[in-house]
Design a protein around this motif. Structure first.
Motif, PDB file in Angstrom:
ATOM      1  N   UNK A 155       0.834  -1.207   0.000  1.00  0.00           N
ATOM      2  CA  UNK A 155       0.000   0.000   0.000  1.00  0.00           C
ATOM      3  C   UNK A 155       0.866   1.254   0.000  1.00  0.00           C
ATOM      4  N   UNK A 156       1.888   1.265   0.839  1.00  0.00           N
ATOM      5  CA  UNK A 156       2.744   2.446   0.924  1.00  0.00           C
ATOM      6  C   UNK A 156       3.555   2.655  -0.353  1.00  0.00           C
ATOM      7  N   UNK A 157       4.007   1.581  -0.978  1.00  0.00           N
ATOM      8  CA  UNK A 157       4.702   1.724  -2.254  1.00  0.00           C
ATOM      9  C   UNK A 157       3.773   2.300  -3.319  1.00  0.00           C
ATOM     10  N   UNK A 177      11.524   2.178  14.948  1.00  0.00           N
ATOM     11  CA  UNK A 177      12.524   3.157  14.518  1.00  0.00           C
ATOM     12  C   UNK A 177      12.901   2.870  13.060  1.00  0.00           C
ATOM     13  N   UNK A 178      13.804   3.679  12.496  1.00  0.00           N
ATOM     14  CA  UNK A 178      14.125   3.570  11.078  1.00  0.00           C
ATOM     15  C   UNK A 178      14.721   2.212  10.721  1.00  0.00           C
ATOM     16  N   UNK A 179      15.561   1.682  11.592  1.00  0.00           N
ATOM     17  CA  UNK A 179      16.167   0.382  11.325  1.00  0.00           C
ATOM     18  C   UNK A 179      15.111  -0.720  11.336  1.00  0.00           C
ATOM     19  N   UNK A 180      14.192  -0.670  12.287  1.00  0.00           N
ATOM     20  CA  UNK A 180      13.129  -1.673  12.368  1.00  0.00           C
ATOM     21  C   UNK A 180      12.185  -1.573  11.176  1.00  0.00           C
ATOM     22  N   UNK A 181      11.919  -0.339  10.713  1.00  0.00           N
ATOM     23  CA  UNK A 181      11.078  -0.177   9.523  1.00  0.00           C
ATOM     24  C   UNK A 181      11.728  -0.823   8.312  1.00  0.00           C
ATOM     25  N   UNK A 182      13.039  -0.643   8.185  1.00  0.00           N
ATOM     26  CA  UNK A 182      13.737  -1.252   7.056  1.00  0.00           C
ATOM     27  C   UNK A 182      13.696  -2.767   7.146  1.00  0.00           C
ATOM     28  N   UNK A 183      13.821  -3.316   8.352  1.00  0.00           N
ATOM     29  CA  UNK A 183      13.766  -4.765   8.521  1.00  0.00           C
ATOM     30  C   UNK A 183      12.391  -5.316   8.160  1.00  0.00           C
ATOM     31  N   UNK A 184      11.344  -4.553   8.488  1.00  0.00           N
ATOM     32  CA  UNK A 184       9.982  -5.002   8.203  1.00  0.00           C
ATOM     33  C   UNK A 184       9.616  -4.848   6.729  1.00  0.00           C
ATOM     34  N   UNK A 185      10.038  -3.723   6.124  1.00  0.00           N
ATOM     35  CA  UNK A 185       9.505  -3.361   4.810  1.00  0.00           C
ATOM     36  C   UNK A 185      10.562  -3.226   3.711  1.00  0.00           C
ATOM     37  N   UNK A 186      11.834  -3.341   4.083  1.00  0.00           N
ATOM     38  CA  UNK A 186      12.876  -3.311   3.079  1.00  0.00           C
ATOM     39  C   UNK A 186      13.417  -1.922   2.797  1.00  0.00           C
ATOM     40  N   UNK A 188      13.923  -0.497  -0.051  1.00  0.00           N
ATOM     41  CA  UNK A 188      13.223   0.198  -1.150  1.00  0.00           C
ATOM     42  C   UNK A 188      12.129   1.115  -0.605  1.00  0.00           C
ATOM     43  N   UNK A 189      11.333   0.595   0.316  1.00  0.00           N
ATOM     44  CA  UNK A 189      10.272   1.420   0.882  1.00  0.00           C
ATOM     45  C   UNK A 189      10.848   2.481   1.815  1.00  0.00           C
ATOM     46  N   UNK A 190      11.851   2.128   2.592  1.00  0.00           N
ATOM     47  CA  UNK A 190      12.411   3.104   3.525  1.00  0.00           C
ATOM     48  C   UNK A 190      12.927   4.342   2.788  1.00  0.00           C
ATOM     49  N   UNK A 191      13.573   4.144   1.642  1.00  0.00           N
ATOM     50  CA  UNK A 191      14.089   5.284   0.888  1.00  0.00           C
ATOM     51  C   UNK A 191      12.948   6.151   0.358  1.00  0.00           C
ATOM     52  N   UNK A 195      11.098  10.510   1.220  1.00  0.00           N
ATOM     53  CA  UNK A 195      10.507  11.504   0.323  1.00  0.00           C
ATOM     54  C   UNK A 195       9.057  11.815   0.683  1.00  0.00           C
ATOM     55  N   UNK A 196       8.352  10.839   1.250  1.00  0.00           N
ATOM     56  CA  UNK A 196       6.916  10.981   1.518  1.00  0.00           C
ATOM     57  C   UNK A 196       6.597  11.704   2.811  1.00  0.00           C
ATOM     58  N   UNK A 197       7.513  11.627   3.811  1.00  0.00           N
ATOM     59  CA  UNK A 197       7.133  12.006   5.165  1.00  0.00           C
ATOM     60  C   UNK A 197       8.054  13.039   5.802  1.00  0.00           C
TER      61      UNK A 197
END
Length: 211
Positions: A155-157, A177-186, A188-191, A195-197
């Motif tokens: 959805x976020x992508x 946190x940012x590291x946990x978000x990357x672990x959950x969603x990768x 690609x989405x973190x980058x 830009x989105x937030x």
């Protein structure tokens, strides 16, 4: 507060008092806006009131969404629920639990992704709906007819693409946190989330409001 020295059409002292009173009505007489949370409250007020003067000083981009982060119980959901009521209708987000979305996916499948992305427009217009996805990261990867899907990631992508093409605004609350978000969603989405937030973190000393 440092906002007193800046020209603004709004009285932030009065807004704090109004928020506290409204919070007491909704959440009970013990509701308070604590001093340690005031910086994030100012930023949220400036954003949802579209107060350009305060937003500029606070480093808030009014063309992006809000990523509100903080530990469990700090009051993310209740605060954004209160402040959203101050926003003009076109900026007022619809609150939806990420956990609820994962349940919807398990029942009806991939149509849920388009419901909150490519179909998230006001009827008969190209005006996108503003959504606030609450508690990102608590939802589980869901299985639908044997296929696993990271529903919120998809959805976020999709909403990122619509942010670029249609200026679709998205808000998120999360304990991660940012590291946990990357672990959950990768990565690609973190980058794309950068830009989105606008990142708005609660202070580490923010107390658990559930006590």
């Amino acid at each position: 507060m440092k906002t007193k020295a800046i020209r603004s059409p709004y009285d932030y002292y009065l807004l704090f008092r109004q928020l506290e009173e409204h919070g007491k009505t909704i959440y009970g007489p013990k509701f308070l806006l604590h001093d340690v949370d005031r910086p994030v409250v100012i930023k949220l007020l400036a954003y949802f009131l579209q107060d350009e003067a305060i937003a500029a000083v606070e480093g808030i981009d009014l063309h992006k969404g809000i990523l509100l982060t903080g530990k469990i119980g700090c009051g993310k959901t209740s605060l954004i629920s209160l402040i959203r009521a101050l926003a003009p209708e076109s900026y007022r987000p619809h609150m939806i639990s990420c956990r609820q979305i994962s349940f919807e996916f398990s029942k009806i499948g991939y149509d849920v992704i388009s419901r909150y992305s490519t179909e998230a427009f006001f009827p008969y217009t190209n005006v996108p709906k503003v959504h606030c996805f609450d508690d990102l990261g608590v939802e589980q990867t869901v299985n639908y007819w044997g296929n696993n899907c990271n529903v919120m990631g998809e959805i976020l992508l999709s909403r990122y693409d619509l942010f670029i093409s249609n200026k679709m605004i998205t808000h998120v609350t999360t304990n991660l946190n940012s590291q946990e978000l990357e672990e959950h969603y990768g990565n690609r989405l973190r980058s794309r989330m950068r830009a989105m937030f606008n990142l708005l973190p609660f202070h580490a000393d923010s107390i658990d409001k559930r006590q």
